[in-house]
Each structure stands twice: as C-alpha cells, then as structure tokens.
Design a protein around this motif. Structure first.
Motif, PDB file in Angstrom:
ATOM      1  N   ILE A 104       0.865  -1.180   0.000  1.00  0.00           N
ATOM      2  CA  ILE A 104       0.000   0.000   0.000  1.00  0.00           C
ATOM      3  C   ILE A 104       0.901   1.228   0.000  1.00  0.00           C
ATOM      4  CG2 ILE A 104      -1.593   1.350   1.421  1.00  0.00           C
ATOM      5  CD1 ILE A 104      -2.932  -1.282   2.187  1.00  0.00           C
ATOM      6  N   THR A 117       1.170   5.497  -0.004  1.00  0.00           N
ATOM      7  CA  THR A 117       0.459   6.749   0.276  1.00  0.00           C
ATOM      8  C   THR A 117       1.354   7.901  -0.171  1.00  0.00           C
ATOM      9  OG1 THR A 117      -0.643   5.744   2.157  1.00  0.00           O
ATOM     10  CG2 THR A 117      -0.675   8.135   2.044  1.00  0.00           C
ATOM     11  N   GLY A 161       1.746  12.112  -1.256  1.00  0.00           N
ATOM     12  CA  GLY A 161       1.160  13.428  -0.995  1.00  0.00           C
ATOM     13  C   GLY A 161       1.371  13.870   0.431  1.00  0.00           C
ATOM     14  N   THR A 162       1.310  15.189   0.626  1.00  0.00           N
ATOM     15  CA  THR A 162       1.591  15.744   1.951  1.00  0.00           C
ATOM     16  C   THR A 162       0.335  16.134   2.721  1.00  0.00           C
ATOM     17  OG1 THR A 162       1.884  17.863   0.870  1.00  0.00           O
ATOM     18  CG2 THR A 162       3.881  16.677   1.445  1.00  0.00           C
ATOM     19  N   MET A 186      -5.243  13.008   4.098  1.00  0.00           N
ATOM     20  CA  MET A 186      -6.359  12.212   3.581  1.00  0.00           C
ATOM     21  C   MET A 186      -6.786  12.510   2.138  1.00  0.00           C
ATOM     22  SD  MET A 186      -9.871  11.334   5.557  1.00  0.00           S
ATOM     23  CE  MET A 186      -9.223  11.897   7.094  1.00  0.00           C
ATOM     24  N   ASN A 209      -5.733  13.356  -0.908  1.00  0.00           N
ATOM     25  CA  ASN A 209      -4.493  13.502  -1.679  1.00  0.00           C
ATOM     26  C   ASN A 209      -4.751  13.270  -3.173  1.00  0.00           C
ATOM     27  OD1 ASN A 209      -3.602  11.886   1.098  1.00  0.00           O
ATOM     28  ND2 ASN A 209      -2.259  13.575   0.564  1.00  0.00           N
ATOM     29  N   MET A 251      -9.313   6.093   5.033  1.00  0.00           N
ATOM     30  CA  MET A 251      -7.875   5.853   4.897  1.00  0.00           C
ATOM     31  C   MET A 251      -7.553   4.522   4.218  1.00  0.00           C
ATOM     32  SD  MET A 251      -6.241   8.165   7.039  1.00  0.00           S
ATOM     33  CE  MET A 251      -6.567   9.173   8.447  1.00  0.00           C
TER      34      MET A 251
END
Lengths: 529, 249
Positions: free
Chosen positions: A133, A135, A137-138, A141, A143, A160
């Motif tokens: 998985i 994730t 981006g900064t 949620m 993103n 999430m």
C-alpha cells in the motif's frame, strides 16, 4: 519469464544477505490488533426502501496480524493480514444452517506481503516487491496525487483504507535532501465501494409501490430533453411520465474492466525534496481512475401486450398490464495521467500553523456516454438531428480536457489540549470531472484532549460548498489503558436524497444521495499488541 | 610526634583548601559544559526505556520505547501500547517527522506539535528534543553546598531552549545532573526532573537509571526507567533519515 524474474530477485536477496541474524527470535517481530465495531442505523429514510432502518448495520470483529522478518540488516519481509468476521447470520435456508461460514461469515484479507532489500545493487537504493500500500502526498487524507492504490471504502467511516496491489518499488536516496521513487504496478484493481453504492443505481418507490425515481444517466441538456420526450404524452410510450405504469426491474450495472495486459499497467515516479522549512515533491502517474465512470446504458421496454425483445427484459417478472422496463448500464475506468506537486511547510514558531498543499493536473481519457432504448424489441430512434438521426443518445461524460484537483490545508495545536485541521478540497476522491463535475469542499476537524490525552473528543465535518450537502462525524475516544481504546460516535449526512432534477445526473446531492451511506451511531473497541 | 601530627593535619587542610579553591574557581559556564558532557557528551547513545505515567489518583500506565540519539538527531520508536509501530525522527529543531502506521505514511510534524506532551506523559516533545544545555542556556551559580552546585540558567535568545529559565542541581565531583526545574517567563516553576539510581551500564558508563518528572502545576508525574544504555556505537548518520523511518515500519 516468471522463472527468470524469481531467479533475478533471489539473486538480489543473495547480494543483500550480508550478516545473517543468529536466531529466529531476533529476526521476527509480530504485532497487530483486535477490533470490534458495532453500528446502529439511526434513520429510516436512507435505505433501499422507505421505512428501512433503526437496526444494526455492523457487528464486526477484525483480527489484524503483522509479521515482520529481518533475516539480515538489509532484507525485510512483511506479511500483514486481516481476518474479518462480519457478525451477521447469512444462512437463509435450512441446508445453509449446517454451514458455519453462512451462520458466521468471515473473510481473510492480505493487506501487505512484500520483500524489501536495502542498499542493492547500490548503497543508496532500496527495492521492494510484492503486495503493498502506497500513500503519496503531503496533505491529510484528500491527496489528489495519491493514485497508485485504489481506495477501500467498504467502511464508510474509514477514508484511509486502500485496496492493496502487487507492485515493484525502487527508492533512490542520492542526497540528504532528495529522494527518488519509481513504482510499477502490473495490473489494475478498482476501488472497493461502500455497501450503499448500489443505491446509486437503485429505483425509488412511493407509498403505492409505484416507481418514484430511477437513476439518471449522465446526459447533457439535449440528451435529457430526448429522454424526457420518451415519457411525454406524445412519446413512444404515450403515458406522460406516469411512473405507476412502469414495471421497472432493478437496474443492472456491469463493469468494463481493463484487460491484464502490460498496456494496462500503472507506473509512477516521484522526486521528494527537503529545503529548510519546506518539504515538497513532484510526481507523475500513468494509469487509470479507480472509481467507475458511467459509459453506456440500454433501456429495454415492453409495452402492455407487446413483445419482448429477448435482449435484456427478464420475462419472469413481466407484468402484462404495464410497461416493463429493464435498464442495463456499463461503467468503465478511464485512463489518466497525473502530474502532481505538493508541499508541507513547518515553521520553527509554534504559534504559526503548519501549511500543506497538493495539486494534481489530470490528463484524462475522453469518455463518451451512449444510451440506447428498445421498445417491444425494436430499437428506438433517439437521434437529436432529424436530418441525421442517430439511434443512440450520446453525451460527453468526461471531455478529455485536462483538469485540476487540489487540497490546501492548515493545522495547528495548542499544547495537548486542542488541535484543529482545516482544508479546502477541490474534487472528492471519486470525482473525475464527468457530468457530475468537480465540487468544492470545506473540511474541518477539531480535537480536544483531556486527562493527559486519555479522553479525546473529535469533531470532523465536510461541507460540499457546491450543493450544500454535508457530513458530520463527532467521536469520543477513551484510552482505557495503554493499547486499549474505546470509541463512541455518530455519522450523519445532510442533503437531498433525490436529485433536484430526476433526469439530471449532475443534480445529485454529494452527501445527501443514498449511495453515500446511512446515518449511524457506533461503538468501537481496539486492543493493540 | 605531636608536631608531626599537626604537620600532617596542616598538609590536609592546605590540600583541601587548594581543592576547594579549584572548585570555587570553576565558573557556572564551565560547570554547565562539564555537566552536559556527562549527560549528553557522547558521539551517539541508545536507550531502551519504560515510561510510567502516574495520574494524580495514583493510577499508572506504562509504555516501552527506544531512543537512538546522535547530536541533535533522534529516532524514537514505540514498541507497546496504542502507539506501537509509531516512530518519530527529529533531524533538528523544526525538522521532525512521524511515521504513522495507520496511514503508512511519513508526515512532517509542525512546530506547534512540539509543545504537546510526549505520548501523554509529562515530557513534552520539546523536552525530548532538548539535547544541549550550554547551546541553549547561560548559567550562574545560584548556591552551592558540599555536594551540589545549583545553577540558575537563562535561555539564550534565538536558540531552542524548551523553557525561558531553569535551575539545575549538579553533583560536585561527578557532574551528574541530579535534578532540574524549568520555569515560565513569570518565574513560576513548571516542571521538575529528579534523576536517581546512579547505575553502571557497563564499562564504567554511569547514568541515573530513573527519571521522575513532575508537572508542578498539576502534580501529575511520569517516571522513566532506563533498561539499556549504550553509547559511542558509531551509529551512522544514515540511521536518522526518512529512509530509516520507513524501513523500520
């Protein structure tokens, strides 16, 4: 080919295996959690039928186990699993009562399973392969640059979770301030939708059992006029939109899935920079949008006493006194390229909030929606131009023109007592600038902590500033003992359950529509070990 | 014989006076530097700890975590409790990252978060990031007795001192920091630290094994017990990177 790949990776691991650890106890670490989740529906107007509600929606138990093995300092293997018991009996017949799986249904999920190798073939390079998985981006949620894994919205309270996928990840750390990352995902996986998603294509019935509404196709104004004319007094059905004369079978929605060829692989690259108080990254993604976009629809109608087409009408449910309708739609996952940028700013001054922003320029595949209709086995002419009659209504459901999705946010806290996070979001997770368009959102979350953070009260809300629908999500969390959490909360949606114009796809209310989910009160318990 | 005894006594007195003179000659700044060298003066250090949070009603809860430190850089990992799997990387003042296992993401932590307590304890994140006394405070000798110097410390403007003022109780001879108190701008005491149970962690490496922190405004307490303490392990800088934070996830 598969054999060669295995050998290649085995070789990489051999290269990495320098100093093996002495025993298994040193190598293995196990962690996980037990979770229990009970939810009660607090409305009776957001279900498939009016009056459904005031009952338990969820009675779930999860066992999450994560096993990590570090056979050497440079190799790591991770297996992360979830055993989920749904808690509701599904045995509906006597023979099913002999099956424990029907009485106490469960599923087994493999959240992650990957091998990571560090410093091979170059000291500044790591390789990971397996089910992962990601994730990106900064911002928190929402993103828009985070597109590698599809979302898992099976739990409407959890924004999430993601659908894991097989991938190959290469990370390069040339300097302290730069990280380069490249990811290849061989196959496509779509997002998992919430159970309420089927209501997006469900029929509405009034108190007399007459059809009161049906899913609006994504048509432009001309297309909607043609569709409306079908139900006018001088239309082919001649019934002036008397929906009581319709015997409408439940619509069927089929998905057009990309083939598992290499051309449907996803690839992405990112460069992350650290520059003093600012972290920023630039990214590129090639792949597909993970939420379904309406693509085609066919309405098959049999008039009273008429013939069946034998195409899609289910003859078993035909009412000879009514217009019998079957609606079959197709959804697809358009290709897209995403050019992304994001940053996080952190001041040394504790009174200055943290700033985060993220934007994605999306270059989408053009999606033309086509709709056709049959009456008594004959295809209806739905052409808009009498000189050049077309036999289908066509309407753009994605112009193919580039568009932007973005999130800008600030967060700030005061000691242990108070935390606030405010965001402006342009384009929700499932918005693709199709006929529904992109909406503007205001997202706010505040948290108050008491008793050395043992008691936390959190209030989250999302306001759709485009259609003024909203969602609120208050929650009380009590850390009973270290690793033991109890949470109580409530989720409520505001907005119209039906579109303002029944024929206009774009007038659906973001949070009001039933597909979004039910209003629920919940109680959760979690033990981490 | 008597003369000889008197002579010996005089010699002892002279020697004591000489020693005392040396001790008095030490300035507060020198004492602060020596104390800091005793407490923080290692190339790198690793501590495995249990932190027990003691509520005012006497109820307790404990968390286990480890700290790896090199200069200003720290890597903190939780191994029990609801924060198990969480990790914090402090690269320097204002450069803090957290690995959030729930989101599988490294997130930059803003400065305002540093005011928060460390895992609900009486340590703030600023306390945890505080690694140098002489780099952040100037000192004056407030008082002394046979065993201790009491240093009144004032934050150096523009530096990263966690509180405006402090009072540090430094043991004479060993330069161990046995107790200290932080004060707010009005001079009110905020937090006190009592270090005890001086222990040899191997090879003559002496360290107070127990730290008791009291929030003087609430009476709430946190006790830190150090199980393992290792220093000068030649920990490379690469251990204090986001790469490491992700690797340990």
């Amino acid at each position: 080919m598969k054999h060669k790949t295995t050998l290649l990776f085995a070789g990489v691991i051999l290269l990495a295996s320098g100093s093996a650890k002495a025993n298994w106890a040193e190598m293995i670490s196990l962690s996980g959690s037990l979770e229990s989740d009970v939810r009660f529906i607090t409305d009776n107007w957001r279900g498939a039928k009016k009056g459904q509600g005031y009952e338990f929606e969820m009675n779930r138990n999860d066992i999450n186990l994560r096993l990590r093995a570090d056979p050497t300092e440079r190799v790591q293997a991770v297996v992360d699993t979830r055993l989920r018991f749904f808690g509701f009996n599904e045995a509906a017949t006597l023979p099913e009562l002999i099956s424990r799986e029907r009485i106490d249904p469960f599923s087994f999920q493999l959240t992650e399973a990957y091998v990571a190798v560090r410093g091979v073939p170059w000291s500044k390079m790591d390789i990971k392969i397996g089910r992962m998985i990601q994730t990106w981006g900064t911002v928190d949620m929402f993103n828009p640059t985070d597109n590698l894994n599809a979302r898992d919205f099976s739990d409407p309270l959890n924004f999430m979770d993601k659908v894991p996928n097989q991938m190959l990840e290469i990370d390069i750390y040339p300097t302290d301030w730069l990280t380069l990352q490249a990811v290849w995902v061989p196959t496509f996986k779509p997002s998992q939708l919430p159970p309420s998603a089927v209501l997006g294509f469900a029929l509405e019935y009034d108190d007399n059992g007459c059809v009161a509404g049906f899913p609006a196709p994504p048509l432009d104004a001309d297309g909607r006029a043609v569709l409306g004319s079908l139900f006018s007094a001088d239309g082919p059905f001649g019934m002036d939109l008397d929906l009581c004369r319709l015997n409408f079978a439940n619509p069927e929605v089929r998905t057009v899935m990309p083939k598992a060829g290499i051309s449907n692989s996803q690839a992405a690259a990112r460069a992350k920079f650290q520059a003093g108080p600012v972290d920023f990254s630039l990214s590129y993604y090639y792949g597909r949008f993970k939420f379904p976009v309406a693509y085609t629809a066919v309405a098959d109608v049999m008039s009273p006493g008429g013939k069946t087409s034998g195409f899609v009408t289910d003859s078993k449910t035909i009412d000879p006194k009514k217009y019998n309708v079957k609606y079959v739609a197709e959804v697809m996952y358009p290709r897209m390229q995403v050019i992304g940028a994001d940053f996080a700013y952190s001041s040394d001054n504790p009174w200055v909030p943290g700033f985060k922003a993220e934007a994605a320029l999306i270059l989408p595949e053009k999606v033309d929606f086509g709709m056709s209709a049959f009456l008594d086995g004959e295809k209806l002419d739905l052409g808009k131009d009498p000189a050049n009659p077309m036999r289908t209504i066509t309407s753009s459901n994605g112009s193919g023109k580039p568009f932007v999705k973005a999130t800008v946010g600030v967060d700030w806290s005061y000691s242990d007592i108070f935390y606030i996070n405010l965001m402006y979001v342009y384009g929700f997770f499932d918005e693709f600038n199709d006929r529904f368009g992109l909406h503007h959102f205001f997202v706010g979350a505040t948290e108050f902590k008491f008793l050395q953070s043992e008691l936390q009260i959190r209030m989250s809300s999302v306001l759709d500033m485009t259609d003024l629908s909203a969602m609120i999500y208050p929650q009380l969390t009590w850390i009973v003992a270290p690793a033991v959490e109890l949470s109580f909360g409530y989720m409520h949606f505001f907005g119209d359950t039906s579109p303002r114009d029944p024929l206009d796809f774009a007038t659906k209310s973001r949070f009001g529509q039933k597909a979004t989910g039910r209003n629920v009160a919940f109680m959760k318990a979690k033990v981490t070990f | 014989m008597r003369l000889r005894t008197v002579g010996r006594m005089l010699a002892v007195v002279v020697a004591l006076a000489a020693f005392s003179g040396t001790a008095q000659a030490e300035t507060a700044a020198e004492i602060l530097v020596k104390m800091d060298k005793t407490v923080n003066g290692f190339d790198d250090q690793f501590m495995d700890n249990t932190m027990t949070i003691i509520n005012i009603d006497g109820s307790k809860k404990s968390y286990r975590f480890s700290i790896l430190q090199k200069g200003e850089k720290r890597l903190i990992r939780f191994s029990t409790g609801e924060m198990k799997g969480m990790a914090n990387l402090i690269e320097g003042a204002g450069r803090v990252y957290a690995y959030l296992p729930g989101q599988k993401k490294v997130r930059r932590v803003s400065a305002h978060n540093m005011q928060q307590s460390f895992a609900g304890s009486d340590f703030s994140n600023d306390d945890m990031a505080f690694t140098s006394w002489p780099g952040n405070y100037t000192a004056e000798i407030k008082s002394q007795d046979d065993n201790y110097w009491v240093l009144a410390c004032t934050a150096i403007p523009g530096k990263s001192a966690p509180y405006p003022a402090a009072e540090a109780k430094v043991r004479k001879g060993t330069y161990q920091l046995d107790a200290y108190t932080f004060f707010d701008e009005a001079g009110k005491p905020i937090k006190s630290f009592e270090n005890s149970d001086l222990t040899d962690f191997g090879g003559g490496l002496m360290r107070n094994k127990t730290v008791l922190v009291t929030d003087l405004r609430t009476g709430h307490k946190t006790q830190l017990e150090i199980h393992e303490f290792k220093v000068n392990q030649k920990v490379p800088d690469s251990k204090f990177t986001q790469r490491e934070l992700e690797w340990g996830r």
